[in-house]
Motif scaffolding. Structure first.
Motif, mmCIF file in Angstrom:
data_model
loop_
_atom_site.group_PDB
_atom_site.id
_atom_site.type_symbol
_atom_site.label_atom_id
_atom_site.label_comp_id
_atom_site.label_asym_id
_atom_site.label_seq_id
_atom_site.Cartn_x
_atom_site.Cartn_y
_atom_site.Cartn_z
ATOM 1 N N ASN A 116 49.024 -16.120 -5.277
ATOM 2 C CA ASN A 116 48.817 -15.923 -3.848
ATOM 3 C C ASN A 116 49.410 -14.604 -3.366
ATOM 4 O O ASN A 116 50.466 -14.183 -3.822
ATOM 5 N N THR A 142 43.269 -19.167 3.162
ATOM 6 C CA THR A 142 44.718 -19.267 3.311
ATOM 7 C C THR A 142 45.060 -20.219 4.454
ATOM 8 O O THR A 142 44.379 -20.245 5.485
ATOM 9 N N THR A 191 47.349 -22.715 -1.471
ATOM 10 C CA THR A 191 47.736 -22.455 -2.863
ATOM 11 C C THR A 191 48.508 -23.647 -3.428
ATOM 12 O O THR A 191 48.219 -24.146 -4.514
ATOM 13 N N ASP A 230 43.751 -19.847 -2.996
ATOM 14 C CA ASP A 230 43.265 -19.986 -1.619
ATOM 15 C C ASP A 230 42.906 -18.644 -1.001
ATOM 16 O O ASP A 230 42.456 -18.588 0.134
ATOM 17 N N ASP A 231 43.119 -17.565 -1.750
ATOM 18 C CA ASP A 231 42.773 -16.231 -1.230
ATOM 19 C C ASP A 231 41.308 -15.878 -1.477
ATOM 20 O O ASP A 231 40.828 -14.852 -1.009
ATOM 21 N N GLU A 290 38.332 -16.212 1.648
ATOM 22 C CA GLU A 290 39.748 -16.536 1.867
ATOM 23 C C GLU A 290 39.894 -17.854 2.625
ATOM 24 O O GLU A 290 39.237 -18.086 3.634
HETATM 25 MN MN MN Z 1 46.653 -17.275 0.425
#
Ligand code: MN
Length: 279
Positions: free
Chosen positions: A100, A48, A114, A17-18, A46
């Protein structure tokens, strides 16, 4: 008779998720290259804390950036769906999400993109793992990648229970500083002033969700304790969040909700002389 030796390729999907530019996903993909055929499908930026979001109201575009490396203008869960159902020639043997930047402990799993990517892999029937790394001045992704690789190899040999993913967190320690691996449960955390209020140049209020974590609950085998003590934390998480122990308690509500009335004696604070209370 001819004998054909088939080399079975274990395909592994790596996402995060980054964003695809994150050094965490690069380290993970590189380390897993020794385990199977790695396919990287990750958000183009990103994402997050988007949790389990899916993109429904705009088209998703896939860009092939290299051999088996793809970026998507969507969420981690979009990436897993596209990878498994469209991009990869067949479903992978394993999904790994990470590494992550920062831990995903306890309640964090409710918000984490993540963890949600690994959850989506599990929903689609592929053994899946989320890997997150505690940070200091820098992130020691090579340490996380080492443990992710060991766990990946173990799962390929032994599998995971149905509808179960692993949430792995790595403490911010050198390879030699890590004390070992510990199986843990999710803890609960409290924030101090989670909403920060400010004024804009026009005098109007605006807000940041930016609280500092101040304490953890002390449940047995808590994931945060393992990290504090220098252990790799491994939490098995199941998709079914039904509270089975509470089913009987709530079954007593069935007739009350059906009728719309209940005996006043059953109320927590009985309502005077009335025998039945209408809900
Ligand atoms: Mn992240």
């Amino acid at each position: 008779m001819q004998l054909f030796l088939l080399k079975v390729t274990m395909r592994i999907l790596v996402t995060n998720d980054d964003g695809i530019q994150s050094p965490g996903i690069t380290a993970l993909a590189k380390a897993l290259a020794g385990v199977g055929e790695v396919w990287v499908v990750a958000p183009d930026r990103e994402r997050t804390a988007v949790a389990h979001a899916v993109t429904l109201h705009k088209p998703l575009r896939v860009h092939e950036l290299g051999t088996r490396v793809f970026s998507v203008n969507g969420t981690p869960v979009d990436c897993v769906n596209l990878a498994l159902l469209k991009i990869m020639p067949a479903p992978p043997a394993l999904v790994l999400s990470g590494i992550n930047k920062g831990v995903n402990l306890g309640d964090d799993v409710m918000y984490s993109g993540t963890v949600s990517a690994a959850m989506e892999g599990t929903i689609l029937g592929v053994p899946s793992v989320a890997v997150s790394q505690e940070g200091g001045e820098a992130f020691q992704f090579s340490v996380g990648a080492l443990y992710a690789t060991r766990i990946a190899r173990l799962i390929l040999r032994q599998g995971l229970p149905e509808e179960t993913l692993l949430n792995v967190n790595i403490p911010n320690r050198s390879r030699r500083g890590i004390k070992g691996a510990r199986v843990t449960g999710l803890s609960r955390r409290r924030f101090e002033n989670p909403i920060v209020e400010k004024l804009d140049p026009h005098g109007r209020k605006y807000y940041w969700i930016a609280g500092k974590r101040i304490s953890w609950s002390r449940s047995k085998d808590a994931d945060h304790e393992a990290i504090e003590e220098g252990f790799v934390s491994i939490t098995p998480i199941r998709l079914d969040t039904t509270h089975y122990e509470a089913l009987d308690q709530f079954r007593a509500w069935e007739p009350i909700i059906t009728r719309g009335t209940m005996k006043s004696s059953a109320l927590r604070s009985p309502a005077g002389s009335r025998k039945r209370v209408t809900l």
